[in-house]
Design a protein around this motif. Structure first.
Motif, mmCIF file in Angstrom:
data_model
loop_
_atom_site.group_PDB
_atom_site.id
_atom_site.type_symbol
_atom_site.label_atom_id
_atom_site.label_comp_id
_atom_site.label_asym_id
_atom_site.label_seq_id
_atom_site.Cartn_x
_atom_site.Cartn_y
_atom_site.Cartn_z
ATOM 1 N N MET A 1 -8.631 -1.386 3.291
ATOM 2 C CA MET A 1 -8.342 -0.057 2.721
ATOM 3 C C MET A 1 -7.342 0.683 3.599
ATOM 4 N N SER A 2 -6.448 1.421 2.959
ATOM 5 C CA SER A 2 -5.427 2.130 3.741
ATOM 6 C C SER A 2 -6.066 3.256 4.546
ATOM 7 N N GLN A 3 -5.474 3.545 5.707
ATOM 8 C CA GLN A 3 -6.002 4.634 6.531
ATOM 9 C C GLN A 3 -5.505 5.986 6.019
ATOM 10 N N TYR A 4 -4.627 5.964 4.991
ATOM 11 C CA TYR A 4 -4.040 7.218 4.508
ATOM 12 C C TYR A 4 -4.662 7.611 3.173
ATOM 13 N N PRO A 5 -4.786 8.930 2.912
ATOM 14 C CA PRO A 5 -5.425 9.355 1.663
ATOM 15 C C PRO A 5 -4.573 9.085 0.424
ATOM 16 N N MET A 6 -3.233 9.114 0.557
ATOM 17 C CA MET A 6 -2.384 8.927 -0.620
ATOM 18 C C MET A 6 -2.088 7.447 -0.850
ATOM 19 N N SER A 7 -1.888 7.043 -2.086
ATOM 20 C CA SER A 7 -1.461 5.667 -2.355
ATOM 21 C C SER A 7 -0.172 5.699 -3.150
ATOM 22 N N PRO A 8 0.970 5.923 -2.482
ATOM 23 C CA PRO A 8 2.223 5.952 -3.248
ATOM 24 C C PRO A 8 2.610 4.549 -3.713
ATOM 25 N N VAL A 9 3.648 4.479 -4.536
ATOM 26 C CA VAL A 9 4.165 3.168 -4.947
ATOM 27 C C VAL A 9 4.677 2.462 -3.703
ATOM 28 N N MET A 10 4.330 1.201 -3.547
ATOM 29 C CA MET A 10 4.730 0.482 -2.341
ATOM 30 C C MET A 10 6.169 -0.027 -2.469
ATOM 31 N N GLY A 11 6.886 -0.007 -1.367
ATOM 32 C CA GLY A 11 8.239 -0.558 -1.339
ATOM 33 C C GLY A 11 8.199 -2.067 -1.546
ATOM 34 N N GLN A 12 9.335 -2.626 -1.887
ATOM 35 C CA GLN A 12 9.343 -4.059 -2.201
ATOM 36 C C GLN A 12 10.244 -4.840 -1.254
ATOM 37 N N MET A 13 10.083 -4.545 0.017
ATOM 38 C CA MET A 13 10.847 -5.258 1.042
ATOM 39 C C MET A 13 9.962 -6.327 1.681
ATOM 40 N N MET A 14 10.619 -7.314 2.293
ATOM 41 C CA MET A 14 9.847 -8.364 2.970
ATOM 42 C C MET A 14 8.980 -7.738 4.044
ATOM 43 N N SER A 15 7.800 -8.271 4.189
ATOM 44 C CA SER A 15 6.953 -7.777 5.268
ATOM 45 C C SER A 15 6.946 -8.844 6.351
ATOM 46 N N GLN A 16 7.615 -8.537 7.436
ATOM 47 C CA GLN A 16 7.742 -9.509 8.506
ATOM 48 C C GLN A 16 7.203 -8.889 9.780
ATOM 49 N N PRO A 17 6.207 -9.498 10.404
ATOM 50 C CA PRO A 17 5.649 -8.853 11.596
ATOM 51 C C PRO A 17 6.685 -8.755 12.712
ATOM 52 N N LEU A 18 6.679 -7.651 13.449
ATOM 53 C CA LEU A 18 7.585 -7.472 14.589
ATOM 54 C C LEU A 18 6.942 -8.156 15.789
ATOM 55 N N LEU A 19 7.392 -9.374 16.072
ATOM 56 C CA LEU A 19 6.805 -10.154 17.167
ATOM 57 C C LEU A 19 7.859 -10.405 18.250
ATOM 58 N N THR A 20 7.427 -10.506 19.493
ATOM 59 C CA THR A 20 8.397 -10.705 20.576
ATOM 60 C C THR A 20 9.138 -12.047 20.422
ATOM 61 N N SER A 21 8.480 -13.025 19.795
ATOM 62 C CA SER A 21 9.157 -14.324 19.619
ATOM 63 C C SER A 21 10.413 -14.175 18.768
ATOM 64 N N CYS A 22 10.432 -13.152 17.868
ATOM 65 C CA CYS A 22 11.637 -12.944 17.036
ATOM 66 C C CYS A 22 12.826 -12.620 17.925
ATOM 67 N N VAL A 23 12.568 -11.983 19.065
ATOM 68 C CA VAL A 23 13.670 -11.546 19.928
ATOM 69 C C VAL A 23 14.357 -12.757 20.559
ATOM 70 N N ILE A 24 13.585 -13.659 21.126
ATOM 71 C CA ILE A 24 14.208 -14.805 21.802
ATOM 72 C C ILE A 24 14.816 -15.763 20.775
ATOM 73 N N ARG A 25 14.201 -15.827 19.615
ATOM 74 C CA ARG A 25 14.750 -16.677 18.558
ATOM 75 C C ARG A 25 16.115 -16.134 18.124
ATOM 76 N N HIS A 26 16.193 -14.818 17.990
ATOM 77 C CA HIS A 26 17.461 -14.174 17.610
ATOM 78 C C HIS A 26 18.514 -14.414 18.691
ATOM 79 N N ALA A 27 18.115 -14.215 19.965
ATOM 80 C CA ALA A 27 19.082 -14.389 21.064
ATOM 81 C C ALA A 27 19.625 -15.815 21.053
#
Ligand code: AMP
Length: 549
Positions: free
Chosen positions: A1-27
């Motif tokens: 359940m969301s921690q927020y009281p409102m449930s707006p329409v959700m955006g439709q962008m990729m959900s990609q976790p921000l992980l430190t491994s992404c940084v070294i992979r990018h470099a």
């Protein structure tokens, strides 16, 4: 359940976790040939690329899983700034374990306390820290094995350390095929204990999300302003607040990274700056003092160094001016703390300041600066009431943001927030245009006749005197005013100045009643494990000091 009281329409962008491994992979993928240069404990210079760093990080991730390290396990490092430490940053966190960086300058008993508190499973350490590890390992209850960060030829013949392994042997035996795991970005990535000047140190547990967001924010032009055209040398150690996040920010932007090992004296740093064409560096003011002494005594100039980031304690304005006027190095004053990953503010000018006279611009740049996006600040009185941003009224500084602590590791110290804000323990003013200036650490404020005197201003004035190398101002007992300021001074080598001259030096620079009552000269000031002057030690040392009547 969301921690927020409102449930707006959700955006439709990729959900990609921000992980430190992404940084070294990018470099690796986008800046693969960019260099990481390290001065090694072995005594030589090592250089390789982000691609090789990524490969060896994957090998180390495989080695860790071979050792039985599991998701969430704490793995400790006791190491200087170097490429193997960098590989561990990515290997440990990227595989879902938690990298626990430990400060080798701490007392061995304190290190053992921290290792036990964190329940570290393995401990990696630099070659030259072997005697230190030998001094405390017997007290570590959870560590299954120790890894010395060197090649086989540097391994000791005899040691008391049980299950001692060789870093390079682990790498050599491990495959480079490793897919970085995907997991919740709010998982812990690293753990750093506060310096703990009073009581036991407390752990600050950073998340992958907070670390990646902090890196984005740090790179921005009005923050550290780091780009793919820079060569960055973090003097700030990788064992303290992740070297201000630079091991993430620098590969994120694809800059060259120079890691100085354990020699942080002026000469060693200067040589590395020149050799590797360093453009940006970050560290505490005591390190910059050492560098300044070296270049001025030897009449040297910097050929590429253009921006010096200083933080951790107040930057003496006199030092800022010397670096800029005599050496052409811009000084960027920043403020933050372990509990803030650490960056909170950075001080740069805004367009409406550009026409101001030089002196007024300098006065702005001496402040701790503007909140970087992501950090919100306010000042409050002791009852928690918000105080005005007029540049005059000072109060307790509170902060919030996605890379600010919510609670200490294992809930140590209980609830730390005040209505969702973290009390920093600093006392500050904020100007109408949002520039924050630290008056003092609340514990260091000098309380004279019910009024506060900020010790930082008094120290900055003293350090502008040509004969003064370092100064600390502390409150000592006074029968009438409770406390009055005592100035404790380290003179520059060969310089002479009298108490009377120093006291007179304050004339016209500060309200008369703020002037220190007395001056005492010492050979050195006590420094803590992160290079800051330990004001509590200075206070303790001069507790019985009798001020002139
Ligand atoms: P630490 O968590 O050990 O990095 O210490 C954080 C504390 O250092 C802050 O709460 C401040 O008291 C002090 N500090 C950091 N940066 C500055 C600065 N630029 N000026 C004055 N004090 C600072």
């Amino acid at each position: 359940m969301s921690q927020y009281p409102m449930s707006p329409v959700m955006g439709q962008m990729m959900s990609q976790p921000l992980l430190t491994s992404c940084v070294i992979r990018h470099a690796d993928r986008y800046h693969g040939n960019q260099e990481i240069v390290s001065r090694r404990a072995e005594g030589d210079i090592h250089r390789y690329t982000y691609t090789e760093c990524h490969r060896r990080s994957r090998q180390m991730a495989n080695a860790l899983s071979g050792l039985g390290v599991e998701v969430g396990d704490r793995v400790a490092t006791l190491a200087w700034n170097g490429y193997r430490h960098m590989e561990l940053y990515y290997a440990i966190s990227g595989s879902g374990a938690v990298m626990h960086t430990i400060n080798p300058r701490l007392h061995p008993e304190q290190i053992a306390y921290i290792v036990n508190h964190a329940e570290d499973q393995y401990l990696f350490f630099d070659l030259n820290l072997l005697p230190l590890v030998e001094s405390f390992h017997a007290h570590c209850k959870t560590v299954k094995g120790y890894v010395m960060m060197c090649g086989l030829s540097s391994m000791p013949d005899k040691t008391s350390i049980p299950n001692l392994m060789c870093y390079e042997a682990l790498i050599d035996a491990s495959s480079e095929l490793y897919d970085w795991s995907q997991f919740d970005e709010n998982s812990a990535s690293s753990l750093c204990y506060t310096s703990g000047t009073t009581g036991n140190p407390k752990g600050v547990l950073y998340s992958h999300r907070s670390t990646v967001l902090h890196s984005y924010a740090s790179a921005m032009p009005d923050a550290l302003n780091i780009s793919a055209r820079d060569t960055v040398l973090p003097v700030v150690p990788m064992f303290h607040v992740n070297a201000w996040g630079l091991p993430y920010t620098v590969p994120m932007v694809g800059a060259k990274l120079v890691l100085p090992g354990s020699s942080l004296d002026g000469k060693s740093l200067y040589e590395l700056f020149e050799q590797e064409k360093v453009t940006v560096s970050g560290g505490v003011p005591t390190v910059w003092l050492g560098l300044l002494n070296h270049v001025s005594q030897n009449k040297l100039k910097f050929s590429t160094f253009k921006r010096m980031v200083t933080g951790g304690s107040a930057c003496p304005p006199a030092m800022m001016k010397t670096f800029r006027n005599d050496y052409g190095v811009e000084v960027l004053h920043t403020w933050g703390m372990t509990e803030m990953s650490p960056l909170g503010t950075a001080c740069t000018l805004q367009s409406h300041h550009l026409g101001l006279p030089e002196e007024q611009k300098q006065a702005i740049l001496e402040k701790q600066g503007h909140a970087i996006f992501g950090v919100d600040m306010k000042i409050v009185d002791d009852a928690g009431k918000e105080l005005p941003w007029d540049g005059q009224t000072y109060g307790n500084l509170l902060v919030k943001g996605p890379w600010v602590i919510n609670s200490y590791f294992k809930g140590e110290g209980g609830g730390v927030l005040q209505e969702g804000w973290f009390p920093t323990g600093d006392v500050a003013t904020i100007s109408p245009d949002g520039y924050m200036q630290i008056t003092d650490r609340s514990k260091d404020v000098i309380k004279s006749g019910g009024e506060w005197i900020g010790s930082i201003d008094l120290e900055n004035i003293a350090m502008a005197h040509p004969a003064v190398q370092q100064a600390a101002c502390v409150g000592v007992f006074h029968p009438k005013w409770d406390e009055r300021p005592l100035l404790v001074v380290v003179k520059k080598p060969g310089a002479e100045v009298s108490k009377e001259d120093l006291i007179q030096f304050y004339d016209g620079k500060i309200a008369k009643w703020w002037t220190p009552d007395d001056v005492t000269f010492v050979d050195a000031l006590p420094l803590g494990a992160t290079g800051k002057v330990l004001k509590n030690k200075v206070r303790e040392q001069f507790k019985e000091y009798k001020l002139p009547a």
